[in-house]
Write a protein that holds these residues in place. Structure first.
Motif, short mmCIF file in Angstrom:
data_model
loop_
_atom_site.label_atom_id
_atom_site.label_comp_id
_atom_site.label_asym_id
_atom_site.label_seq_id
_atom_site.Cartn_x
_atom_site.Cartn_y
_atom_site.Cartn_z
N ALA A 26 49.82 39.74 39.11
CA ALA A 26 48.46 39.54 38.63
C ALA A 26 47.56 40.71 38.98
N ALA A 27 46.50 40.84 38.22
CA ALA A 27 45.39 41.75 38.54
C ALA A 27 44.10 40.95 38.52
N LEU A 28 43.21 41.29 39.43
CA LEU A 28 41.86 40.75 39.39
C LEU A 28 40.92 41.90 39.08
N ILE A 29 40.08 41.70 38.10
CA ILE A 29 39.09 42.71 37.72
C ILE A 29 37.73 42.27 38.27
N ASP A 30 37.11 43.14 39.06
CA ASP A 30 35.78 42.90 39.62
C ASP A 30 35.62 41.60 40.41
N PRO A 31 36.49 41.39 41.41
CA PRO A 31 36.31 40.20 42.25
C PRO A 31 35.09 40.35 43.17
N VAL A 32 34.46 39.24 43.47
CA VAL A 32 33.23 39.19 44.27
C VAL A 32 33.57 38.69 45.69
N ARG A 33 33.02 39.38 46.71
CA ARG A 33 33.41 39.07 48.09
C ARG A 33 33.21 37.60 48.44
N GLU A 34 32.10 37.04 48.02
CA GLU A 34 31.83 35.64 48.37
C GLU A 34 32.77 34.66 47.67
N GLN A 35 33.49 35.13 46.67
CA GLN A 35 34.41 34.25 45.93
C GLN A 35 35.87 34.53 46.25
N ALA A 36 36.12 35.31 47.29
CA ALA A 36 37.50 35.71 47.60
C ALA A 36 38.39 34.49 47.87
N GLU A 37 37.88 33.50 48.57
CA GLU A 37 38.72 32.34 48.87
C GLU A 37 39.04 31.54 47.61
N ARG A 38 38.06 31.45 46.71
CA ARG A 38 38.32 30.81 45.40
C ARG A 38 39.45 31.54 44.68
N ASP A 39 39.38 32.88 44.67
CA ASP A 39 40.38 33.66 43.93
C ASP A 39 41.76 33.56 44.59
N LEU A 40 41.79 33.58 45.92
CA LEU A 40 43.08 33.46 46.62
C LEU A 40 43.69 32.07 46.39
N ALA A 41 42.85 31.05 46.38
CA ALA A 41 43.36 29.69 46.12
C ALA A 41 43.93 29.59 44.71
N LEU A 42 43.29 30.25 43.76
CA LEU A 42 43.76 30.22 42.38
C LEU A 42 45.10 30.94 42.25
N LEU A 43 45.21 32.11 42.88
CA LEU A 43 46.49 32.84 42.87
C LEU A 43 47.60 31.97 43.47
N ASP A 44 47.27 31.31 44.56
CA ASP A 44 48.25 30.46 45.24
C ASP A 44 48.65 29.30 44.34
N GLU A 45 47.67 28.66 43.74
CA GLU A 45 47.92 27.51 42.86
C GLU A 45 48.83 27.91 41.70
N LEU A 46 48.62 29.12 41.17
CA LEU A 46 49.37 29.58 40.00
C LEU A 46 50.67 30.29 40.39
N ASN A 49 51.44 36.78 42.52
CA ASN A 49 51.25 37.85 43.50
C ASN A 49 50.20 38.83 42.97
N LEU A 50 49.23 39.12 43.80
CA LEU A 50 48.17 40.04 43.36
C LEU A 50 48.65 41.47 43.53
N ALA A 51 48.89 42.14 42.43
CA ALA A 51 49.36 43.53 42.46
C ALA A 51 48.19 44.52 42.51
N TRP A 52 47.12 44.22 41.80
CA TRP A 52 46.01 45.16 41.67
C TRP A 52 44.66 44.45 41.74
N VAL A 53 43.74 45.11 42.42
CA VAL A 53 42.32 44.81 42.25
C VAL A 53 41.74 45.99 41.48
N LEU A 54 41.20 45.70 40.31
CA LEU A 54 40.70 46.75 39.43
C LEU A 54 39.18 46.67 39.37
N GLU A 55 38.53 47.73 39.77
CA GLU A 55 37.07 47.78 39.75
C GLU A 55 36.61 48.57 38.53
N THR A 56 35.65 48.00 37.81
CA THR A 56 35.10 48.76 36.67
C THR A 56 34.14 49.86 37.15
#
Lengths: 231, 231
Positions: A26-46, A49-56
């Protein structure tokens, strides 16, 4: 493939999850620090593996979750080369390709809001950051803002994509979630219709917005992939 | 796969081309009679065989190209079973699947604007006809219009799709081209937010629109797949 559009209410920021379900990458584009736990839980649920964090780009209105996600998952962090950040595993040039399992994401340099702004093109979807917003575009009155360069990024790089290409921006403030290149060409308040470069520059000069509340802390932290407190 | 969104200026109608590039099979959703030559030229240019003409409903504002396209290409014509038309090769029930090469399109019964309205779900895109428009919905003051049924179609059938599902309607009058289920849930003027059935019915009763200019000729012709002059 898998696609999710996530939203941070506080900063009105969209974060995008793009994944390959064969290799569970997986890649996450523009993740927000305050939402990191939400994003990690989603990756786990699905089971991804997070390969890339892509910043615009180096955001001025929120702090990225990049460093935190890298620590937890081992993901690499990528920014546009023009961003000048030193914390990334890779600084993308125009035309670079990123592999997410069997998926390919192509980097389009779209400077103007900041020097290092890039858009990410995946299949028939383009993640435009703050270069092109739905009905609008990024402001150019701070960081390295340059309305003329933004005009060229929008008209020469984004508006030359097929009309059906879906536009997913970094923000929307009134609940819109998706547009298309054809829609923006027709209806964008600043770049739509037959607007020329000079009229676009004039219109952006008239935006007259307040500075982002978090600009000092956010830009500084985002130059370090979201590690605040570092110089 | 291949996807194109086409537009008829006169009736503000979107026609959609969905195709499988392995088998070179295509479907056209809601083609407009006056644009038939444009659509045939596009199929020819792309080397596609038209397998299906899929109608979302018996339109009141333009005449379908279905019969003409069937004559030229041999395509089959499909309508929702509730439409009661006698000219179709197949009348779709809720849940039916249509094969376009290796692509699958699923039929969702979404009555309310007319009895026979269906939406077509393809991958993560739903073609909603006049059931759900961008920011709006179809009127229910003619043909078999029933605002209560439309409310149920929108809230029970369409709003239960994943939020990222792309919404492609049959019309837009101000240049918008695409939305998503999450966007409509949040922002739709009639069906968004926490609106209940009674409030939705009241709001639709207040639409007060002129009848479509072509209603008599169009409904009559579309009951015969676009052959005007037949009884």
């Amino acid at each position: 493939m898998l696609f999710r559009q996530l939203f941070d209410d506080t900063s009105s920021t969209y974060t995008y999850l793009v994944a390959d379900l064969v290799w569970h990458q997986a890649a996450l584009i523009d993740p927000v620090r305050e939402q990191a736990e939400r994003d990690l839980a989603l990756l786990d649920e699905l089971g991804l593996n997070l390969a890339w964090v892509l910043e615009t780009h180096v955001h001025a209105d929120h702090i990225t979750a990049a460093a935190h996600l890298r620590e937890v998952t081992g993901a690499a962090v990528g920014y546009g080369v023009g961003s000048g950040v030193g914390c990334a595993e890779r600084l993308f040039a125009d035309g670079d390709e990123i592999e997410i399992g069997d998926e390919r994401i192509r980097v389009l340099a779209t400077p103007g809001h900041t020097d290092g702004c890039v858009s990410y093109l995946w299949r028939d979807r383009v993640f435009t950051g703050d270069a092109l917003l739905i009905g609008s575009c990024g402001r150019t009155d701070f960081q390295e803002g340059d309305a003329g360069r933004l005009y060229e990024s929008i008209t020469d790089r984004l508006f030359t994509l097929p009309g059906e290409t879906l536009v997913y921006p970094a923000h929307d403030y009134v609940g819109r979630r998706v547009s298309s290149i054809a829609q923006e060409q027709a209806t964008n308040e600043f770049a739509g219709g037959d607007v020329d470069r000079e009229a676009f520059i004039m219109a952006l000069a008239g935006m007259k917005l307040e500075p982002p509340r978090l600009i000092d802390v956010a830009v500084s932290a985002n130059r370090h992939c979201g590690r605040s407190g570092e110089s």
